[in-house]
Enzyme design. Sequence first.
Site, mmCIF file in Angstrom:
data_model
loop_
_atom_site.group_PDB
_atom_site.id
_atom_site.type_symbol
_atom_site.label_atom_id
_atom_site.label_comp_id
_atom_site.label_asym_id
_atom_site.label_seq_id
_atom_site.Cartn_x
_atom_site.Cartn_y
_atom_site.Cartn_z
ATOM 1 C CD GLU A 199 -2.947 -0.941 2.042
ATOM 2 O OE1 GLU A 199 -2.706 -0.345 3.309
ATOM 3 O OE2 GLU A 199 -3.876 -2.288 2.327
ATOM 4 C CD GLU A 387 -4.068 -6.327 3.454
ATOM 5 O OE1 GLU A 387 -4.623 -4.910 4.240
ATOM 6 O OE2 GLU A 387 -2.710 -5.787 4.148
HETATM 7 C C1 GBH Z 1 -4.975 -2.253 4.826
HETATM 8 O O1 GBH Z 1 -4.471 -0.982 5.023
HETATM 9 C C2 GBH Z 1 -3.586 -2.515 5.707
HETATM 10 O O2 GBH Z 1 -2.342 -3.359 4.665
HETATM 11 C C3 GBH Z 1 -3.288 -3.529 7.480
HETATM 12 O O3 GBH Z 1 -1.876 -3.291 7.710
HETATM 13 C C4 GBH Z 1 -4.465 -3.388 8.212
HETATM 14 O O4 GBH Z 1 -4.364 -3.842 9.095
HETATM 15 C C5 GBH Z 1 -5.649 -3.265 7.194
HETATM 16 O O5 GBH Z 1 -5.774 -2.706 5.726
HETATM 17 C C6 GBH Z 1 -7.082 -2.977 8.413
HETATM 18 O O6 GBH Z 1 -6.481 -1.107 8.137
HETATM 19 O O7 GBH Z 1 -9.778 6.278 9.598
HETATM 20 O O8 GBH Z 1 -11.050 7.406 7.999
HETATM 21 O O9 GBH Z 1 -8.031 7.923 8.847
HETATM 22 C C7 GBH Z 1 -5.654 -0.770 5.139
HETATM 23 C C8 GBH Z 1 -5.644 0.956 4.358
HETATM 24 C C9 GBH Z 1 -5.498 3.450 5.817
HETATM 25 C C10 GBH Z 1 -7.808 2.485 5.471
HETATM 26 C C11 GBH Z 1 -5.889 3.944 6.605
HETATM 27 C C12 GBH Z 1 -7.747 3.489 6.178
HETATM 28 C C13 GBH Z 1 -7.576 5.221 7.557
HETATM 29 C C14 GBH Z 1 -8.923 5.928 7.044
HETATM 30 N N1 GBH Z 1 -5.909 1.616 5.597
HETATM 31 N N2 GBH Z 1 -7.544 4.892 6.860
HETATM 32 S S1 GBH Z 1 -9.594 6.815 8.809
#
Ligand code: GBH
Length: 481
Positions: A199, A387
């Site tokens: 990512e 994922e």
């Molecule tokens: C993935 O990220 C990761 O690869 C993994 O490590 C993680 O545990 C999994 O997904 C589940 O989250 O709360 O509105 O600020 C997903 C990408 C980036 C999605 C940060 C959520 C925060 C949005 N993530 N984002 S917010």
Amino acid sequence: MKDLTRRQFGAGGAATAAAALASASMPRFASAQTHAESRQFPQGFLWGCATAAYQIEGGAAEDGRGPSIWDTFSHTPGMVTNGDTGDVADDSYHLYKEDIRLLKNLGVATYRLSISWSRIFPNGTGQPNPKGLDYYSRVVDELLANNITPYLTLFHWDLPEALKGGWQSRDTSKAFAEYAAYVTKHLSGRVHHWMTTNEFSCFTDLGYKDGTNAPGLKLAPAQVNQVRHNGILAHGLAVQAIRANTPSGTQVGLAENASTFVPVIETPEHIEAARKATRDENAPFLTAVMEGKYLAKYLALEGANAPKVAPGDMEAIGSKLDFVGLNVYTADYVKADGSPSGYAILPRPASYPHMAATWINVAPECVYWGIRNVTDLWHPPALYITENGCASDDVPNAAGQIDDTDRLMYLRNHIGNLHRAAAEGYPIKGYFLWSLLDNFEWIAGYTKRFGIHYVDFKTQKRTPKLSAEWYRNVIARNAVE
Ligand code: GBH
């Protein structure tokens, strides 16, 4: 593509037509049964689970591991909910055999895990720490002894703290390639599937633009674009390094959370709009990787802030991949409009449903359209869902069971869309459910549970949730209801 499939599966078109006919004259259950039979996955489809090093391992200071930017960040007050850290996490560093037993019980064919760079190179570069490699060697052996194929990610956000400037420096991209070469050289006799990075937007934009993730910086646009460039460059240099250090047949790809777009209505114009949105909105990342160049549009938009590109960078970045891994949780709906871009991303109504991690707006079609948009644009030889999953507000009942029916609903619908992609002949080879275990969910700490096994973080006891039982059943039948 559709025709191919129908032949491949035998059941598809004819069965659906038969079901439609039958439903007119026969009792409901008869057509339902026909439908269930048609949701069979291709033979050899790979079912798996995914995790990442910093989220599950713990053992943060053990056996010579150096600190990563996530150790520093999580120990900085105010950055992670409840001040949680990955110091102990699921203690999988010690309990990995137990975790592999959980995988075995599920019946998975494969497991996606990541390697902690700073276990291998405590200073990011220079002298390797043999005990770090030993750990992953033991994990790989245990997986193979259980007939589970390891898929290894080289970088899932835990950048060695010692690397000066972090992703602001292109020396970090070079160090990553050296690390990739070292690890793959030593494990390639037993591991044949590698993902470089996880990512791009998360370890670049969230860390260096928004400052919400490690290392918590808020840089100016030109610097952010350079960080992004160094991120995709690291991937590209690592692909070259892996190819140079492993036998032919080694499969190299990445795990990318490309922004995913679903056409509002499945008509040619909206489908085209979703494809355009996929290409444009992922311009600094997956589009650059798949095309080996930045879109002219992106460069024009960024103007003087566009990334500085050295000779050879784009060739490395555009290295041919054996597969593309997609991390898909949600999507936006798009429609065709008369604008120059040709698409409009629709705002979500306030009533739009979401899961316990509220950024997961429920759009089960994201799995199908993620696969289809990427295939139609760039035709990778193979794809995986690296994922997919969700957080639930899991609470054990009086008997200690966790009946996570919302996760079940989520998975059933997403895997249903996965089936559609497979049935239509898209080259989707496998699916990794996020996640095997509840774990350290980055800035949400331990408050968001993504596992199909419940973890009591005080005792480290793992308990299969209802979703684990459901997934075991999907795997055993190689089918979804
Ligand atoms: C993935 O990220 C990761 O690869 C993994 O490590 C993680 O545990 C999994 O997904 C589940 O989250 O709360 O509105 O600020 C997903 C990408 C980036 C999605 C940060 C959520 C925060 C949005 N993530 N984002 S917010």
